[in-house]
Design an enzyme around this catalytic site. Structure first.
Site, PDB file in Angstrom:
ATOM      1  N   HIS A 123      -2.021   5.666   7.625  1.00 56.68           N
ATOM      2  CA  HIS A 123      -1.621   4.912   6.446  1.00 56.68           C
ATOM      3  C   HIS A 123      -1.066   3.614   6.974  1.00 56.68           C
ATOM      4  O   HIS A 123      -0.522   3.603   7.821  1.00 56.68           O
ATOM      5  CB  HIS A 123      -0.850   5.978   5.473  1.00 56.68           C
ATOM      6  CG  HIS A 123      -0.513   5.196   4.085  1.00 56.68           C
ATOM      7  ND1 HIS A 123       0.620   4.184   3.971  1.00 56.68           N
ATOM      8  CD2 HIS A 123      -0.825   5.378   2.702  1.00 56.68           C
ATOM      9  CE1 HIS A 123       0.835   3.999   2.814  1.00 56.68           C
ATOM     10  NE2 HIS A 123      -0.079   4.713   1.870  1.00 56.68           N
ATOM     11  N   ASP A 200       3.765  12.147  10.499  1.00 57.12           N
ATOM     12  CA  ASP A 200       3.916  11.695   9.017  1.00 57.12           C
ATOM     13  C   ASP A 200       3.398  12.896   7.904  1.00 57.12           C
ATOM     14  O   ASP A 200       2.131  13.047   7.934  1.00 57.12           O
ATOM     15  CB  ASP A 200       2.844  10.230   8.977  1.00 57.12           C
ATOM     16  CG  ASP A 200       2.618   9.738   7.414  1.00 57.12           C
ATOM     17  OD1 ASP A 200       3.110  10.727   6.533  1.00 57.12           O
ATOM     18  OD2 ASP A 200       2.183   8.824   7.293  1.00 57.12           O
ATOM     19  N   GLN A 203       1.098  13.736   3.244  1.00 55.39           N
ATOM     20  CA  GLN A 203       0.240  14.666   2.794  1.00 55.39           C
ATOM     21  C   GLN A 203       0.331  16.169   3.333  1.00 55.39           C
ATOM     22  O   GLN A 203      -0.191  16.970   2.493  1.00 55.39           O
ATOM     23  CB  GLN A 203      -1.126  14.142   2.944  1.00 55.39           C
ATOM     24  CG  GLN A 203      -1.679  12.789   2.794  1.00 55.39           C
ATOM     25  CD  GLN A 203      -1.497  12.632   1.229  1.00 55.39           C
ATOM     26  OE1 GLN A 203      -1.852  13.438   0.269  1.00 55.39           O
ATOM     27  NE2 GLN A 203      -1.281  11.458   0.858  1.00 55.39           N
ATOM     28  N   LYS A 226       4.949  13.076  -3.664  1.00 54.92           N
ATOM     29  CA  LYS A 226       3.725  13.715  -3.290  1.00 54.92           C
ATOM     30  C   LYS A 226       3.567  15.280  -3.286  1.00 54.92           C
ATOM     31  O   LYS A 226       2.755  16.065  -2.889  1.00 54.92           O
ATOM     32  CB  LYS A 226       3.270  13.245  -1.986  1.00 54.92           C
ATOM     33  CG  LYS A 226       2.802  11.857  -2.317  1.00 54.92           C
ATOM     34  CD  LYS A 226       2.230  11.114  -0.966  1.00 54.92           C
ATOM     35  CE  LYS A 226       2.207   9.618  -0.504  1.00 54.92           C
ATOM     36  NZ  LYS A 226       1.262   9.103  -1.596  1.00 54.92           N
ATOM     37  N   CYS A 364      -4.898   2.298   1.163  1.00 52.85           N
ATOM     38  CA  CYS A 364      -3.648   1.562   2.388  1.00 52.85           C
ATOM     39  C   CYS A 364      -4.081   2.480   3.523  1.00 52.85           C
ATOM     40  O   CYS A 364      -3.208   2.662   4.285  1.00 52.85           O
ATOM     41  CB  CYS A 364      -2.351   2.282   1.676  1.00 52.85           C
ATOM     42  SG  CYS A 364      -1.750   1.813   0.044  1.00 52.85           S
TER      43      CYS A 364
HETATM   44  N1  PLP Z   1       1.461   8.288   4.779  1.00 55.58           N
HETATM   45  C1  PLP Z   1       0.536   8.791   4.048  1.00 55.58           C
HETATM   46  C2  PLP Z   1      -0.344   9.926   4.856  1.00 55.58           C
HETATM   47  C3  PLP Z   1       0.407   8.793   2.877  1.00 55.58           C
HETATM   48  O1  PLP Z   1      -0.492   9.217   2.031  1.00 55.58           O
HETATM   49  C4  PLP Z   1       1.374   7.893   2.229  1.00 55.58           C
HETATM   50  C5  PLP Z   1       1.153   7.614   0.617  1.00 55.58           C
HETATM   51  O2  PLP Z   1       0.114   7.596   0.347  1.00 55.58           O
HETATM   52  C6  PLP Z   1       2.373   7.289   2.674  1.00 55.58           C
HETATM   53  C7  PLP Z   1       2.396   7.482   4.179  1.00 55.58           C
HETATM   54  C8  PLP Z   1       3.387   6.436   2.032  1.00 55.58           C
HETATM   55  O3  PLP Z   1       4.183   7.027   1.184  1.00 55.58           O
HETATM   56  P1  PLP Z   1       5.224   6.408   0.333  1.00 55.58           P
HETATM   57  O4  PLP Z   1       4.436   5.259  -0.383  1.00 55.58           O
HETATM   58  O5  PLP Z   1       5.759   7.635  -0.521  1.00 55.58           O
HETATM   59  O6  PLP Z   1       6.316   5.951   1.224  1.00 55.58           O
END
Ligand code: PLP
Length: 406
Positions: A123, A200, A203, A226, A364
């Site tokens: 992401h 990270d 998910q 999430k 993203c």
């Molecule tokens: N990393 C992953 C794998 C994600 O799916 C997301 C959000 O879709 C993020 C990071 C960023 O999360 P946040 O916008 O809640 O900080």
């Protein structure tokens, strides 16, 4: 105990909405999940019954709020199997947590001549913070290439890590494709070379219950929204030895020990990284969301999600001209796809008219789209409260899309 998705659905009032006069079919869970009533009630209860700033007051309300805030920290620690509660830092979410690690731990290690390794399916929030830091320090950003299935193999990972790798930061599960990375093996390799690893878990948290000690990572980060909790709250787990050695990032109240105009000294973790008034209502509701998740039969939930993925894959493959993007052998229930000759935005708009919520775009993760030579996909991302009926509704919706555009 078993898993009754219909019963679980009844805990989530948001799933009863009507959209354009049709019952909502919510398939955008990788973007954000709905919240169970117990979480919504808890959030409201905090403001109704114990609204007060935490850690500051001697008065009763402040003490109640502080107790519940620290209880939520214990819940997150238990959920992740952290060694101590103080290894949990409450932050706004995944993005803020990765930035914190990049700008403190990362910035000190990533000097010129070193590199940080990420994967090709990250992401943007696990790409850009590392670019900002490496641009500043002169370190290199190295990327583990994806294969044709959108998978990260251990071979590709080993070929990318080298003697100059000072940090590894990879997704547990890809939001764009659903690929589950071989994170345990990645951590084993990293540990054998003494390279710290950030996972990270944006998910991973809701689909592959992480045990940070069993995984062997150094940092695990996630967003509450999430995992059935409110927006604006998430957490960083870090090994205490790292947190203790890390300099502060944001300065302000709560993160200090003493302040004079000549200089300040800083509190021990986690307070060192929680400058300012925290989102205590969000943190308490997050704790409640994790307790809710703990109350469900996890094995049965995993089996239910695996069934949804298999059923959804089979049903989508029946649609002529539809191609699933992301076919790694280990996947969570994400169905990213394209249909010959129809733009994903048109697909998303027609589905919306039928009450079906999917995400269209690059999710993203523009480098993932570039890898497949696509500007965008349509993504149906499922959660434990989805059912085969939701997938059937999606398939019917896609038939309407095809009728309109062919
Ligand atoms: N990393 C992953 C794998 C994600 O799916 C997301 C959000 O879709 C993020 C990071 C960023 O999360 P946040 O916008 O809640 O900080």
């Amino acid at each position: 105990m078993g898993f009754d998705a219909d019963a679980v659905r009844r805990d989530f009032p948001g799933l009863d909405l009507q959209v354009h006069g049709r019952p909502l079919v919510y398939l955008d869970n990788a973007a954000t999940t709905h919240k169970p009533k117990v979480v919504l009630d808890e959030y409201q209860r905090v403001y109704l019954e114990e609204n007060a700033n935490v850690h500051r007051g001697i008065h009763t309300l402040s003490q109640l709020a502080t107790e519940d805030y620290e209880k939520a920290r214990r819940t997150v620690a238990r959920f992740l199997n952290a060694a101590t509660d103080d290894e949990i830092v409450f932050l706004r979410g995944t993005t803020e947590a990765i930035n914190l690690v990049a700008w403190t731990f990362g910035r000190e290690r990533l000097v010129k001549g070193t590199n940080v390794v990420i994967s090709g399916l990250e992401h943007h929030s696990n790409i850009v913070p590392w670019q900002l830091v490496t641009d500043l320090t002169g370190a290199e950003l190295k990327v583990v290439p994806l294969d044709e299935h959108g998978d990260v193999t251990i071979e590709a990972f080993e070929a990318t890590v080298d003697a100059n790798t000072a940090m590894i930061s990879v997704a547990h599960i890809s939001n764009a494709l659903g690929t589950i990375l071989p994170v345990k093996e990645i951590c084993q390799i990293a540990n054998s070379r003494n390279i710290p690893v950030l996972l990270d878990g944006a998910q991973g948290m809701s689909h592959d219950h992480p045990d940070v000690q069993a995984l062997g990572c150094d940092f695990y980060v996630f967003s509450g929204h999430k995992v059935f909790a409110p927006t604006g709250i998430g957490a960083l787990w870090g090994k205490m030895q790292h947190l203790e050695a890390m300099p502060p990032w944001h300065g302000g109240g709560e993160m200090i020990e003493t302040v004079t105009f000549e200089g300040s000294t800083y509190a021990a973790p986690p307070a060192r990284f929680e400058a300012g008034t925290p989102n205590f209502a969000g943190a308490i509701a997050l704790g409640r969301a994790l307790e809710y998740l703990e109350s469900l039969d996890e094995d049965a939930m995993v089996a239910h999600e695996a069934d949804l993925l298999a059923y959804g894959t089979r049903r989508l493959e029946e649609i002529e001209g539809l191609r699933i993007i992301g076919t790694a052998p280990h996947k969570s229930c994400v169905l990213s796809f394209v249909i010959d000759g129809i733009h994903p935005h048109d697909i998303g708009a027609v589905l919306d008219q039928q009450g079906i919520a999917v995400r269209v775009g690059h999710h993203c993760a523009q480098p993932v789209m570039a890898h497949f030579g696509l500007p965008a996909t349509t993504r149906a991302s499922l959660s434990m409260y989805n059912t085969r009926a939701d997938i059937d509704a999606l398939v019917e919706g896609l038939k309407t899309v095809k009728m309109l555009f062919s």
